[in-house]
Design a protein around this motif. Structure first.
Motif, PDB file in Angstrom:
ATOM      1  N   THR A 205       0.853  -1.197   0.000  1.00 16.39           N
ATOM      2  CA  THR A 205       0.000   0.000   0.000  1.00 16.39           C
ATOM      3  C   THR A 205       0.883   1.239   0.000  1.00 16.39           C
ATOM      4  O   THR A 205       2.080   1.172   0.272  1.00 16.39           O
ATOM      5  N   LEU A 206       0.267   2.349  -0.279  1.00 18.05           N
ATOM      6  CA  LEU A 206       0.972   3.634  -0.321  1.00 18.05           C
ATOM      7  C   LEU A 206      -0.085   4.724  -0.145  1.00 18.05           C
ATOM      8  O   LEU A 206      -1.220   4.574  -0.599  1.00 18.05           O
ATOM      9  N   VAL A 207       0.286   5.805   0.529  1.00 16.51           N
ATOM     10  CA  VAL A 207      -0.675   6.895   0.791  1.00 16.51           C
ATOM     11  C   VAL A 207      -0.063   8.213   0.340  1.00 16.51           C
ATOM     12  O   VAL A 207       1.127   8.456   0.573  1.00 16.51           O
ATOM     13  N   THR A 208      -0.866   9.058  -0.298  1.00 14.64           N
ATOM     14  CA  THR A 208      -0.407  10.436  -0.525  1.00 14.64           C
ATOM     15  C   THR A 208      -1.419  11.411   0.075  1.00 14.64           C
ATOM     16  O   THR A 208      -2.629  11.149   0.103  1.00 14.64           O
ATOM     17  N   ASN A 209      -0.900  12.531   0.547  1.00 11.00           N
ATOM     18  CA  ASN A 209      -1.731  13.572   1.171  1.00 11.00           C
ATOM     19  C   ASN A 209      -1.530  14.856   0.386  1.00 11.00           C
ATOM     20  O   ASN A 209      -0.416  15.390   0.349  1.00 11.00           O
ATOM     21  N   CYS A 210      -2.598  15.324  -0.206  1.00  8.95           N
ATOM     22  CA  CYS A 210      -2.483  16.483  -1.104  1.00  8.95           C
ATOM     23  C   CYS A 210      -3.221  17.697  -0.536  1.00  8.95           C
ATOM     24  O   CYS A 210      -4.167  17.571   0.241  1.00  8.95           O
ATOM     25  N   SER A 211      -2.778  18.860  -0.963  1.00 12.52           N
ATOM     26  CA  SER A 211      -3.426  20.112  -0.559  1.00 12.52           C
ATOM     27  C   SER A 211      -4.687  20.351  -1.399  1.00 12.52           C
ATOM     28  O   SER A 211      -5.047  19.525  -2.235  1.00 12.52           O
ATOM     29  N   ASN A 212      -5.334  21.505  -1.212  1.00 12.00           N
ATOM     30  CA  ASN A 212      -6.581  21.817  -1.945  1.00 12.00           C
ATOM     31  C   ASN A 212      -6.344  21.851  -3.452  1.00 12.00           C
ATOM     32  O   ASN A 212      -5.435  22.531  -3.913  1.00 12.00           O
ATOM     33  N   LYS A 265       6.324   4.898  -9.710  1.00 14.83           N
ATOM     34  CA  LYS A 265       7.698   4.974  -9.178  1.00 14.83           C
ATOM     35  C   LYS A 265       7.771   5.089  -7.655  1.00 14.83           C
ATOM     36  O   LYS A 265       8.864   5.035  -7.093  1.00 14.83           O
ATOM     37  N   GLY A 266       6.639   5.272  -7.001  1.00 19.16           N
ATOM     38  CA  GLY A 266       6.647   5.467  -5.544  1.00 19.16           C
ATOM     39  C   GLY A 266       7.046   4.181  -4.829  1.00 19.16           C
ATOM     40  O   GLY A 266       6.898   3.079  -5.370  1.00 19.16           O
ATOM     41  N   LYS A 267       7.567   4.333  -3.630  1.00 17.68           N
ATOM     42  CA  LYS A 267       7.998   3.160  -2.852  1.00 17.68           C
ATOM     43  C   LYS A 267       6.849   2.654  -1.976  1.00 17.68           C
ATOM     44  O   LYS A 267       6.195   3.448  -1.280  1.00 17.68           O
ATOM     45  N   VAL A 268       6.624   1.350  -2.019  1.00 15.03           N
ATOM     46  CA  VAL A 268       5.576   0.742  -1.202  1.00 15.03           C
ATOM     47  C   VAL A 268       5.774   1.132   0.268  1.00 15.03           C
ATOM     48  O   VAL A 268       6.911   1.231   0.734  1.00 15.03           O
ATOM     49  N   ALA A 269       4.667   1.357   0.938  1.00 12.55           N
ATOM     50  CA  ALA A 269       4.621   1.696   2.374  1.00 12.55           C
ATOM     51  C   ALA A 269       5.026   3.132   2.678  1.00 12.55           C
ATOM     52  O   ALA A 269       5.007   3.544   3.834  1.00 12.55           O
ATOM     53  N   ASP A 324       4.431  20.638   2.889  1.00 16.22           N
ATOM     54  CA  ASP A 324       5.832  20.592   2.460  1.00 16.22           C
ATOM     55  C   ASP A 324       5.972  19.386   1.525  1.00 16.22           C
ATOM     56  O   ASP A 324       5.888  18.237   1.962  1.00 16.22           O
ATOM     57  N   SER A 325       6.163  19.647   0.231  1.00 12.36           N
ATOM     58  CA  SER A 325       6.197  18.547  -0.749  1.00 12.36           C
ATOM     59  C   SER A 325       7.628  18.280  -1.242  1.00 12.36           C
ATOM     60  O   SER A 325       7.820  17.711  -2.311  1.00 12.36           O
ATOM     61  N   ARG A 326       8.627  18.680  -0.440  1.00 10.58           N
ATOM     62  CA  ARG A 326      10.002  18.523  -0.939  1.00 10.58           C
ATOM     63  C   ARG A 326      10.441  17.065  -1.082  1.00 10.58           C
ATOM     64  O   ARG A 326      11.286  16.754  -1.908  1.00 10.58           O
ATOM     65  N   LYS A 327       9.843  16.157  -0.309  1.00 15.43           N
ATOM     66  CA  LYS A 327      10.215  14.739  -0.454  1.00 15.43           C
ATOM     67  C   LYS A 327       9.854  14.242  -1.864  1.00 15.43           C
ATOM     68  O   LYS A 327      10.661  13.614  -2.540  1.00 15.43           O
ATOM     69  N   LEU A 328       8.637  14.554  -2.289  1.00 11.29           N
ATOM     70  CA  LEU A 328       8.191  14.135  -3.622  1.00 11.29           C
ATOM     71  C   LEU A 328       9.060  14.785  -4.712  1.00 11.29           C
ATOM     72  O   LEU A 328       9.415  14.148  -5.703  1.00 11.29           O
TER      73      LEU A 328
END
Ligand code: NAD
Ligand code: TYD
Length: 377
Positions: A205-212, A265-269, A324-328
């Motif tokens: 699984t993988l989760v992303t949290n986005c702004s408006n 390309k995202g990493k699982v977990a 803060d989206s610098r990781k992505l």
């Protein structure tokens, strides 16, 4: 490579952009769009791709576990991008149970159906992914340490507004969850279930949290399309409280591009925050919208400002969100593609050019719901 991908909530605002991107970009993928078609779901959002051979629509409720089992098996789903949700904070304040049912129980049913199906396969979880789309609202609200705004410490192409920030803190992937509204509490709960299925059963699984998000096809109960429509119809613009709350705005196609990148390309977990470092006070944003709509309609500058009406604040109204989206950006190389002013111009033009889409939505039931909501403020 052939893949069978289930996108839930594909008839909604963000989901329709994700479905369109995947159907057009990946002709070898079978894209199954699963949506209950609640008031927020609209197949007119997908007219341009509905007859493509790699697209299938299935009407179903994610909270129906047996249906989820049947669909995941029937279409041999190997990847899930889960967007279906009740998404409007004001509705969650009036009716929290619907939010718990869809956002929590619905996500759980989908997780369970995917787990059961994937465990029957010889390759099991190999090459599979359950990608859950969440929101920055789960992190709670940030302090307004700088109500007048200070130069933002980070910027992206989306940043505008002279690159302002209204506080020194930003939501990180490691920020502790602290949801306040029934909507964000239900999303937080669903995020925890998604991570629990990874930690307990080893499910990828993988989760992303986005702004408006803002852009075309957004249901006009949300701030930007509502205000564009009300300006056009010379209706009051209900600004909650003093209009000082801050939101971080991202063009919806940039969110869809991030989802595509992370799905592949995202990493699982992992968790990735998505946002444009583009903070706006509601009242400043509203003035930009008014200016843009007036210009495009040929009205004199400032003509519609008299429509601004300060109304009773939303209960528990979160003061500031800032991602803060610098990781992505550093790990996967994602960047917003549009500057905010370009995005707003594109958005306003789209709503003015697609009046029929808006009129089909705002007639009937929704009109009555909106008048009732407005009357109670
Ligand atoms: P939306 O309300 O426009 O669309 C939601 C879609 O889900 C609709 O098509 C609706 O019919 C469908 N749906 C609702 N209940 C369902 C159920 N029980 N079964 C199947 N389908 C159901 O929402 P949106 O703004 O496109 O948001 C999509 C996702 O992104 C949500 O999970 C939301 O929490 C998240 N998100 C939204 C934003 C934003 O600014 N809009 C920002 C960050 C995250
Ligand atoms: P909204 O689009 O509902 O998104 P969210 O609450 O998830 O951030 O609202 C954006 C901001 O605009 C929020 O601070 C509430 C405010 N708002 C108004 O002032 N008036 C309105 O009519 C609406 C819908 C929102």
């Amino acid at each position: 490579m052939k893949r069978n991908i289930l996108i839930t909530g594909g008839a909604g605002f963000i989901g329709s952009h994700v479905v369109r991107l995947f159907v057009n970009k990946y002709p070898d993928y079978n894209i199954v769009n699963l949506d209950k078609l609640t008031y927020a779901g609209n197949l007119a959002n997908l007219k341009d791709i509905e007859s493509k051979p790699n697209y299938t629509f299935v009407k179903a409720d994610i909270a129906d576990l047996d249906e989820m089992r049947r669909i995941v098996n029937e279409y041999k789903i190997d990847g899930i991008i889960h967007l279906a949700a009740e998404s409007h904070v004001d509705r969650s304040i009036k009716d929290p149970f619907t939010f718990a049912r869809t956002n929590v129980m619905g996500t759980l049913a989908l997780l369970q159906a995917a787990k059961e199906y994937w465990e029957t396969l010889t390759e099991k979880y190999e090459g599979k992914l359950f990608y859950h789309i969440s929101t920055d609202e789960v992190y709670g609200a940030l302090e307004m340490t700088h109500p007048e705004g200070v130069p933002a410490p980070f910027t992206t192409k989306a940043s505008s507004n002279d690159d302002m920030a209204y506080g020194t803190e930003f939501f990180l992937e490691t920020t502790k969850y602290n949801p306040h509204s029934p909507y964000s509490a239900s999303k937080a709960s669903s995020d925890h279930f998604v991570r629990a299925y990874h930690d307990t059963y080893g499910m990828p699984t993988l989760v992303t949290n986005c702004s408006n998000n803002y852009g075309p096809y957004q249901f006009p109960e949300k701030l930007i399309p509502l205000f564009i429509n009300n300006i056009r119809n010379r209706k009051p613009l209900p600004v909650y409280g003093k209009g000082e709350n801050v939101r971080d705005w991202l063009f919806v196609e940039d969110h869809a591009r991030a989802i595509d990148l992370i799905f592949h390309k995202g990493k699982v977990a992992e968790t990735y925050n998505i946002g444009g470092f583009n903070e706006w006070k509601n009242i400043d944003l509203i003035k930009v919208i008014i200016k843009t709509v007036d210009r495009l309609l040929g009205n004199p500058e400032g003509y519609s400002e008299e429509l601004i009406t300060f109304v009773t604040d939303r209960l528990g109204h979160d003061m500031r969100y800032a991602i803060d989206s610098r990781k992505l950006q550093s790990e996967l190389g994602w960047e917003p593609s549009l500057q905010f002013e370009e995005g707003i111009e594109k958005t306003v033009r789209w709503y003015l050019d697609n009046q029929e889409w808006m009129d089909n939505i705002t007639s009937g039931d929704y009109e009555r719901y909106y008048d009732e909501m407005y009357k109670n403020r």
